[in-house]
Design an enzyme around this catalytic site. Structure first.
Site, PDB file in Angstrom:
ATOM      1  NE  ARG A 159      -3.664  -2.424   0.436  1.00 40.29           N
ATOM      2  CZ  ARG A 159      -3.338  -3.566  -0.188  1.00 40.29           C
ATOM      3  NH1 ARG A 159      -2.361  -3.586  -1.083  1.00 40.29           N
ATOM      4  NH2 ARG A 159      -4.021  -4.658   0.040  1.00 40.29           N
ATOM      5  CB  SER A 237      -9.872  -0.766   4.341  1.00 40.59           C
ATOM      6  OG  SER A 237     -10.323  -2.000   3.891  1.00 40.59           O
ATOM      7  CD  GLU A 328      -6.628   1.332   2.270  1.00 42.31           C
ATOM      8  OE1 GLU A 328      -6.351   0.273   2.849  1.00 42.31           O
ATOM      9  OE2 GLU A 328      -7.479   1.413   1.373  1.00 42.31           O
TER      10      GLU A 328
HETATM   11  P1  NAP Z   1      -8.828  -9.953   5.084  1.00 42.06           P
HETATM   12  O1  NAP Z   1      -9.056 -10.792   3.870  1.00 42.06           O
HETATM   13  O2  NAP Z   1      -9.602 -10.207   6.328  1.00 42.06           O
HETATM   14  O3  NAP Z   1      -7.283  -9.979   5.424  1.00 42.06           O
HETATM   15  C1  NAP Z   1      -6.790  -9.307   6.592  1.00 42.06           C
HETATM   16  C2  NAP Z   1      -5.274  -9.290   6.504  1.00 42.06           C
HETATM   17  O4  NAP Z   1      -4.768 -10.602   6.401  1.00 42.06           O
HETATM   18  C3  NAP Z   1      -4.753  -8.545   5.295  1.00 42.06           C
HETATM   19  O5  NAP Z   1      -3.610  -7.829   5.720  1.00 42.06           O
HETATM   20  C4  NAP Z   1      -4.358  -9.620   4.334  1.00 42.06           C
HETATM   21  O6  NAP Z   1      -3.233  -9.245   3.567  1.00 42.06           O
HETATM   22  C5  NAP Z   1      -3.919 -10.712   5.279  1.00 42.06           C
HETATM   23  N1  NAP Z   1      -4.081 -12.044   4.682  1.00 42.06           N
HETATM   24  C6  NAP Z   1      -5.217 -12.778   4.613  1.00 42.06           C
HETATM   25  N2  NAP Z   1      -4.965 -13.963   4.035  1.00 42.06           N
HETATM   26  C7  NAP Z   1      -3.647 -13.954   3.691  1.00 42.06           C
HETATM   27  C8  NAP Z   1      -2.790 -14.894   3.049  1.00 42.06           C
HETATM   28  N3  NAP Z   1      -3.233 -16.086   2.661  1.00 42.06           N
HETATM   29  N4  NAP Z   1      -1.504 -14.524   2.857  1.00 42.06           N
HETATM   30  C9  NAP Z   1      -1.044 -13.327   3.258  1.00 42.06           C
HETATM   31  N5  NAP Z   1      -1.805 -12.401   3.859  1.00 42.06           N
HETATM   32  C10 NAP Z   1      -3.089 -12.712   4.091  1.00 42.06           C
HETATM   33  O7  NAP Z   1      -8.979  -8.416   4.702  1.00 42.06           O
HETATM   34  P2  NAP Z   1     -10.241  -7.574   4.183  1.00 42.06           P
HETATM   35  O8  NAP Z   1     -10.198  -6.303   4.900  1.00 42.06           O
HETATM   36  O9  NAP Z   1     -11.499  -8.374   4.161  1.00 42.06           O
HETATM   37  O10 NAP Z   1      -9.825  -7.286   2.680  1.00 42.06           O
HETATM   38  C11 NAP Z   1      -9.880  -8.301   1.684  1.00 42.06           C
HETATM   39  C12 NAP Z   1      -8.769  -8.057   0.695  1.00 42.06           C
HETATM   40  O11 NAP Z   1      -8.957  -6.785   0.077  1.00 42.06           O
HETATM   41  C13 NAP Z   1      -7.390  -8.022   1.347  1.00 42.06           C
HETATM   42  O12 NAP Z   1      -6.490  -8.631   0.463  1.00 42.06           O
HETATM   43  C14 NAP Z   1      -7.139  -6.540   1.503  1.00 42.06           C
HETATM   44  O13 NAP Z   1      -5.766  -6.199   1.518  1.00 42.06           O
HETATM   45  C15 NAP Z   1      -7.805  -6.016   0.256  1.00 42.06           C
HETATM   46  N6  NAP Z   1      -8.129  -4.581   0.354  1.00 42.06           N
HETATM   47  C16 NAP Z   1      -7.366  -3.716  -0.369  1.00 42.06           C
HETATM   48  C17 NAP Z   1      -7.592  -2.355  -0.314  1.00 42.06           C
HETATM   49  C18 NAP Z   1      -6.728  -1.434  -1.112  1.00 42.06           C
HETATM   50  O14 NAP Z   1      -5.974  -1.869  -1.954  1.00 42.06           O
HETATM   51  N7  NAP Z   1      -6.781  -0.173  -0.873  1.00 42.06           N
HETATM   52  C19 NAP Z   1      -8.610  -1.871   0.481  1.00 42.06           C
HETATM   53  C20 NAP Z   1      -9.392  -2.778   1.190  1.00 42.06           C
HETATM   54  C21 NAP Z   1      -9.126  -4.143   1.128  1.00 42.06           C
HETATM   55  P3  NAP Z   1      -3.337  -8.328   2.235  1.00 42.06           P
HETATM   56  O15 NAP Z   1      -3.825  -6.994   2.679  1.00 42.06           O
HETATM   57  O16 NAP Z   1      -1.940  -8.312   1.746  1.00 42.06           O
HETATM   58  O17 NAP Z   1      -4.249  -9.036   1.327  1.00 42.06           O
END
Ligand code: NAP
Length: 337
Positions: A159, A237, A328
């Site tokens: 990010r 988020s 964020e």
């Molecule tokens: P989530 O899936 O509950 O995940 C929470 C955290 O765990 C995140 O930091 C995610 O990493 C990490 N994680 C989960 N499974 C993983 C794996 N197999 N290996 C490595 N890391 C893992 O999060 P959520 O809030 O519901 O969001 C879903 C996805 O959307 C996530 O990938 C999140 O990063 C992404 N998202 C991106 C943005 C953006 O780009 N601005 C905004 C909102 C959500 P990662 O963050 O690296 O995936």
């Protein structure tokens, strides 16, 4: 032209801007920046990742609306796409999949524009746009000249990017992507997505089905903007997932090694386990009923209410776990605390 900025943010808050310019092409964007001189500028895409104060913005607001799409297709190396910064991100994902190009499917449904995407290196379910970006064409406000960054020069990290590290300096005009042809994804690494697809972690999946699965998951979490559901009127988020040393991660919290001795944990887990609950309200603002990471404006919130609720969340996590959550969302004209 004066404009009410709450009409241009997904949180539906933000006071007035006395000078609001919608720039439909690169020349108009550069002309607007140069006309502003050294006065403050706020660059707006689709307003999906910003919290603007109730007093508005005391300078020029430039809404980036150049959505030119150009593709060069090569049977071997796939497609090279040059996309205007104002193009809607998810429209690009949908179009790329329709045309048989793979890569962006796990990034389906992320709100915002193509120009905003490299700034925080958007990512989801195991992929980040840094894997697909070849070049980013910008206008450098410091040197008053065009500057194109190669992928390496973008300094992409979780990010983060050179653009985020130099706030206000580079205005993204166009992003060049390289996508491969293909009907299958890379191996799916996220259990939640694998389960939704009915496959094991490590298996590949159909690109179209993967987009549909990601959209279903995001919808369930309230992370797809839905004009008929006020529980989705948010900036996605509100906080990033913290990357910290292992000793700071509480018992039971998810932890993912980053390869440098640090670990990423889940901001949502920390928030829920610090006593903040879904649906919790402060004045007009509310934590989403579907996901604690989203702060919403169900109707009559002020920017100050949203900031105050975000501060309550940040304080609760700091008090319980000693971890500082970092927003964020871009804060314009206000701070947390
Ligand atoms: P989530 O899936 O509950 O995940 C929470 C955290 O765990 C995140 O930091 C995610 O990493 C990490 N994680 C989960 N499974 C993983 C794996 N197999 N290996 C490595 N890391 C893992 O999060 P959520 O809030 O519901 O969001 C879903 C996805 O959307 C996530 O990938 C999140 O990063 C992404 N998202 C991106 C943005 C953006 O780009 N601005 C905004 C909102 C959500 P990662 O963050 O690296 O995936």
């Amino acid at each position: 032209m004066s404009e009410d900025l709450s009409k241009h943010t997904t949180l539906r808050v933000g006071g007035p801007a006395n000078n609001f310019i919608k720039a439909a092409n690169e020349a108009e964007i550069i002309a607007a920046i140069e006309a502003a001189g050294d006065n403050p500028i706020l660059i707006l895409g689709s307003g999906s990742n910003v919290l603007i104060s109730d007093t508005g913005f005391p300078g020029t607001v430039i809404q980036i609306a150049n959505n030119k799409v150009a593709a060069e297709v090569d049977a071997c190396s796939g497609a090279t796409l040059n996309i205007g910064a104002g193009e809607n991100w998810d429209d690009l994902v949908a179009t790329s999949i329709e045309r048989g190009w793979a890569g962006l499917e796990t990034l389906s449904g992320i709100p915002g524009t193509v120009g905003a995407a490299p700034i925080q290196n958007i990512g989801a379910y195991g992929h980040e746009i840094s894997e697909f970006v070849m070049r980013v064409r910008t206008y450098d406000r410091q040197t008053k000249a065009l500057k194109t960054f190669t992928n390496q020069e973008c300094e992409f990290a979780y990010r983060d990017s050179v653009f985020k590290k130099n706030p206000g300096r580079y205005v993204v005009l166009e992003v060049q992507f390289n996508l491969r042809r293909g009907e299958l994804t890379d191996p799916i690494t996220y259990a939640e997505l694998a389960t939704e697809l009915g496959i094991e972690v490590g298996q590949k999946a159909d690109v179209i089905k993967t987009r549909e699965a990601v959209l279903r998951i995001r919808d369930r979490k309230g992370m797809l903007l839905n004009p008929s559901d006020p529980d989705t009127f948010s900036a996605g988020s509100f906080f990033t997932n913290p990357i910290v040393s292992e000793n700071l991660i509480p018992e039971g919290a998810p932890k993912y090694p980053q390869g440098d001795g640090t670990f990423k944990t889940s901001a949502a887990w920390l928030i829920e386990n610090s006593g903040i609950s879904r649906g919790q309200k402060f004045n007009g603002a509310a934590i989403s009923g579907k996901h604690v990471l989203a702060i919403t404006n169900p109707g009559n919130a002020k920017a100050a209410d949203i900031a105050a609720l975000a501060m309550q969340v940040k304080d609760a996590v700091k008090l319980k776990f000693g971890i500082d959550l970092v927003p964020e969302v871009n804060l314009v004209g206000l701070t947390l605390g």
